[in-house]
Write an enzyme that holds these catalytic residues in place. Structure first.
Site, PDB file in Angstrom:
ATOM      1  N   VAL A   1       2.326  -6.913  -9.090  1.00  0.00           N
ATOM      2  CA  VAL A   1       0.960  -6.417  -9.257  1.00  0.00           C
ATOM      3  C   VAL A   1       0.442  -5.975  -7.891  1.00  0.00           C
ATOM      4  O   VAL A   1       0.430  -6.755  -6.937  1.00  0.00           O
ATOM      5  CB  VAL A   1       0.049  -7.503  -9.846  1.00  0.00           C
ATOM      6  CG1 VAL A   1      -1.379  -6.976  -9.993  1.00  0.00           C
ATOM      7  CG2 VAL A   1       0.586  -7.968 -11.200  1.00  0.00           C
TER       8      VAL A   1
ATOM      9  N   VAL B   1      -2.403  -2.936  -5.838  1.00  0.00           N
ATOM     10  CA  VAL B   1      -3.313  -1.789  -5.807  1.00  0.00           C
ATOM     11  C   VAL B   1      -3.315  -1.272  -4.379  1.00  0.00           C
ATOM     12  O   VAL B   1      -3.453  -2.046  -3.422  1.00  0.00           O
ATOM     13  CB  VAL B   1      -4.745  -2.178  -6.241  1.00  0.00           C
ATOM     14  CG1 VAL B   1      -5.674  -0.964  -6.135  1.00  0.00           C
ATOM     15  CG2 VAL B   1      -4.754  -2.723  -7.667  1.00  0.00           C
TER      16      VAL B   1
ATOM     17  N   ARG C   1     -12.189  -0.394  -7.571  1.00  0.00           N
ATOM     18  CA  ARG C   1     -12.479   0.721  -8.490  1.00  0.00           C
ATOM     19  C   ARG C   1     -12.063   0.383  -9.919  1.00  0.00           C
ATOM     20  O   ARG C   1     -11.989   1.281 -10.764  1.00  0.00           O
ATOM     21  CB  ARG C   1     -11.769   1.992  -8.022  1.00  0.00           C
ATOM     22  CG  ARG C   1     -12.185   2.445  -6.623  1.00  0.00           C
ATOM     23  CD  ARG C   1     -11.580   3.774  -6.285  1.00  0.00           C
ATOM     24  NE  ARG C   1     -11.881   4.157  -4.913  1.00  0.00           N
ATOM     25  CZ  ARG C   1     -11.607   5.337  -4.392  1.00  0.00           C
ATOM     26  NH1 ARG C   1     -11.007   6.257  -5.131  1.00  0.00           N
ATOM     27  NH2 ARG C   1     -11.909   5.620  -3.130  1.00  0.00           N
TER      28      ARG C   1
ATOM     29  N   LEU D   1      -7.172  -2.791 -10.889  1.00  0.00           N
ATOM     30  CA  LEU D   1      -6.530  -4.054 -11.256  1.00  0.00           C
ATOM     31  C   LEU D   1      -7.013  -4.527 -12.622  1.00  0.00           C
ATOM     32  O   LEU D   1      -6.212  -4.928 -13.472  1.00  0.00           O
ATOM     33  CB  LEU D   1      -6.822  -5.120 -10.202  1.00  0.00           C
ATOM     34  CG  LEU D   1      -6.275  -6.520 -10.501  1.00  0.00           C
ATOM     35  CD1 LEU D   1      -4.758  -6.493 -10.658  1.00  0.00           C
ATOM     36  CD2 LEU D   1      -6.697  -7.510  -9.428  1.00  0.00           C
TER      37      LEU D   1
ATOM     38  N   SER E   1      -0.096 -14.155  -4.974  1.00  0.00           N
ATOM     39  CA  SER E   1      -0.077 -13.989  -3.527  1.00  0.00           C
ATOM     40  C   SER E   1      -1.359 -14.524  -2.910  1.00  0.00           C
ATOM     41  O   SER E   1      -1.359 -15.058  -1.800  1.00  0.00           O
ATOM     42  CB  SER E   1       0.110 -12.510  -3.160  1.00  0.00           C
ATOM     43  OG  SER E   1      -0.895 -11.715  -3.779  1.00  0.00           O
TER      44      SER E   1
ATOM     45  N   TYR F   1      -6.705 -14.300  -9.738  1.00  0.00           N
ATOM     46  CA  TYR F   1      -6.410 -14.185 -11.168  1.00  0.00           C
ATOM     47  C   TYR F   1      -7.247 -15.077 -12.083  1.00  0.00           C
ATOM     48  O   TYR F   1      -7.136 -14.976 -13.296  1.00  0.00           O
ATOM     49  CB  TYR F   1      -4.921 -14.432 -11.403  1.00  0.00           C
ATOM     50  CG  TYR F   1      -4.069 -13.333 -10.810  1.00  0.00           C
ATOM     51  CD1 TYR F   1      -3.903 -12.127 -11.471  1.00  0.00           C
ATOM     52  CD2 TYR F   1      -3.475 -13.492  -9.559  1.00  0.00           C
ATOM     53  CE1 TYR F   1      -3.151 -11.107 -10.917  1.00  0.00           C
ATOM     54  CE2 TYR F   1      -2.719 -12.475  -8.988  1.00  0.00           C
ATOM     55  CZ  TYR F   1      -2.561 -11.283  -9.675  1.00  0.00           C
ATOM     56  OH  TYR F   1      -1.826 -10.276  -9.125  1.00  0.00           O
TER      57      TYR F   1
ATOM     58  N   PHE G   1       9.179 -14.738  -9.373  1.00  0.00           N
ATOM     59  CA  PHE G   1       9.623 -13.496 -10.001  1.00  0.00           C
ATOM     60  C   PHE G   1       8.667 -12.379  -9.633  1.00  0.00           C
ATOM     61  O   PHE G   1       8.562 -11.391 -10.265  1.00  0.00           O
ATOM     62  CB  PHE G   1       9.736 -13.651 -11.531  1.00  0.00           C
ATOM     63  CG  PHE G   1       8.583 -14.410 -12.150  1.00  0.00           C
ATOM     64  CD1 PHE G   1       7.394 -13.773 -12.421  1.00  0.00           C
ATOM     65  CD2 PHE G   1       8.692 -15.763 -12.427  1.00  0.00           C
ATOM     66  CE1 PHE G   1       6.334 -14.459 -12.977  1.00  0.00           C
ATOM     67  CE2 PHE G   1       7.641 -16.466 -12.993  1.00  0.00           C
ATOM     68  CZ  PHE G   1       6.458 -15.820 -13.272  1.00  0.00           C
TER      69      PHE G   1
END
Length: 409
Positions: free
Chosen positions: A82, A84, A91, A94, A118, A123, A409
């Site tokens: 994931v 951006v 914006r 995500l 990260s 999240y 992963f």
């Protein structure tokens, strides 16, 4: 500027992955690692956000089975890659990718999504809750005696080529998957990731080595490691950099640790990731000499609350009505009656009065049994609406074995 979201085409992978590397910084992956990631990528599960012909956002998912309390393997989306680009932050890129991805996960019938973050703060707003811990150790093998256990002397150890030993090691790994919540049943090819050893990434360490542990001619455990040679005026004080150690049987596990303690010219074993309840802490005389550090690892999101809660078992009989908040996936909003025990569970919609109120994020944190509902309530994240419901549910949700994600992963 407007962005377009669409599924990745296989021929677009190289540029797409290049944007992932750019977003995360550093020199990028070694060619052999890059090639393997390309093989493992499920293009039909990978999203690209485009702006004027350029990839500005990426998100993917791998298809796993995740072990849940009770030993069942539940289909889970392993969210990955994931990113951006810095030109397109704030914006909604995500958010739009997370929206598309979770809709797709639901359509595929997967009750769970899981990721490693990260940055831990990202999240939670999408319903992911920290659900497992990883333990990092630096074991002082000079001041600590090697572990001992009756039967360990009967284990035969031999060095093997890490690549040639993959099939034997993967059979051992597969034996461990049902035994611990958070473990991943994975597609063929993933075992190769564990033995990648690009020379440029060794950072002063030697080549990756693999020691196999055998009982009656059968491989029952393994350890993969590299030695980092270090010297000072007093002599050698190298470090064993342990990558993996897997052995379902106590005698085999002790034999492997005893081997690691005895590697010449070293004075420590550094381990980046073990379960929080790993038995090695009880195999040494002084835990303080192990340099214990904990941090969160897997973030879990129930995508289908009813299916997810019904897929696991519970330590004690439970009958509780949960009032779940989930603004990002509104199909989960509302009241769910969970009834279950060690044999199985049912979770269905209800109009009955709620016993506990929480968001799907807290449900994710408690789902594998790594964090208790009581501790979340103490932080104000779970509200008890019926006296006694919190303790009963918290005990029921617990796991006898600490959940653990075996690899990223």
């Amino acid at each position: 500027m407007t962005t377009e979201l669409r599924m990745l085409r296989p021929e677009e992978w190289d540029g797409w992955f290049g944007k992932v590397e750019l977003a995360f910084g550093g020199p990028g992956e070694a060619p052999e690692e890059r090639s393997l990631w390309q093989e493992l990528t499920e293009a039909e599960r990978s999203i690209a956000a485009w702006d004027d012909g350029e990839v500005v956002g990426t998100a993917g998912a791998f298809s796993f089975g995740m072990t849940v309390p009770g030993g069942a393997s539940v289909p889970a989306a392993g969210v990955t890659m994931v990113s951006v680009q810095p030109t397109h932050r704030r914006r909604g890129v995500l958010r739009s990718m997370m929206r598309r991805q979770l809709d797709d996960v639901r359509e595929r019938g997967e009750a769970l999504a899981v990721l490693t973050a990260s940055e831990g703060a990202i999240y939670g707003r999408f319903g992911y809750g920290a659900a497992t811990l990883e333990m990092r150790l630096e074991v002082d093998t000079v001041r600590l005696a090697p572990p001992e256990l009756p039967g360990a002397d009967g284990v035969r150890l031999r060095l093997a080529d890490p690549v040639k030993a993959l099939a034997d090691c993967e059979r051992v790994y597969a034996r461990t998957v049902p035994a611990r919540p958070g473990m991943l049943a994975r597609q063929p090819g993933w075992e190769r990731l564990a033995v990648l050893d690009p020379e440029r990434d060794r950072g002063g360490k030697g080549k990756l080595q693999c020691v196999l542990a055998e009982v009656d001619g059968e491989v029952r455990g393994y350890a993969r490691y590299a030695v980092e040679p270090r010297w000072n005026n007093e002599g050698p004080h190298g470090a064993v950099r342990l990558r993996h150690i897997v052995a379902p049987d106590p005698e085999v596990y002790v034999a492997l640790w005893r081997y690691l303690f005895g590697i010449d010219l070293t004075s420590s074993v550094a381990v980046p990731d073990l379960p929080a309840d790993d038995p090695v802490l009880h195999l040494v005389a002084d835990m303080r000499r192990c340099g214990i550090r904990l941090r969160e690892s897997a973030y879990v999101r129930p995508v289908e609350v009813g299916a997810a809660l019904a897929a696991r078992t519970y330590q004690r009989p439970v009958d509780v009505v949960l009032d779940v908040a989930d603004a990002f996936c509104p199909w989960n909003e509302g009241r769910w009656r969970l009834t279950g025990d060690e044999a199985g569970a049912v979770c269905e919609r209800t109009t009955d009065a709620p016993d506990l109120a929480l968001s799907v994020r807290e449900l994710g944190s408690a789902y594998l049994g790594g964090f208790t509902l009581s501790s979340l309530a103490a932080a104000g994240r779970v509200r008890e609406l019926r006296s006694g419901a919190l303790r009963a549910a918290s005990v029921a949700f617990a796991s006898d074995t600490a959940p653990w994600l075996p690899h990223g992963f």
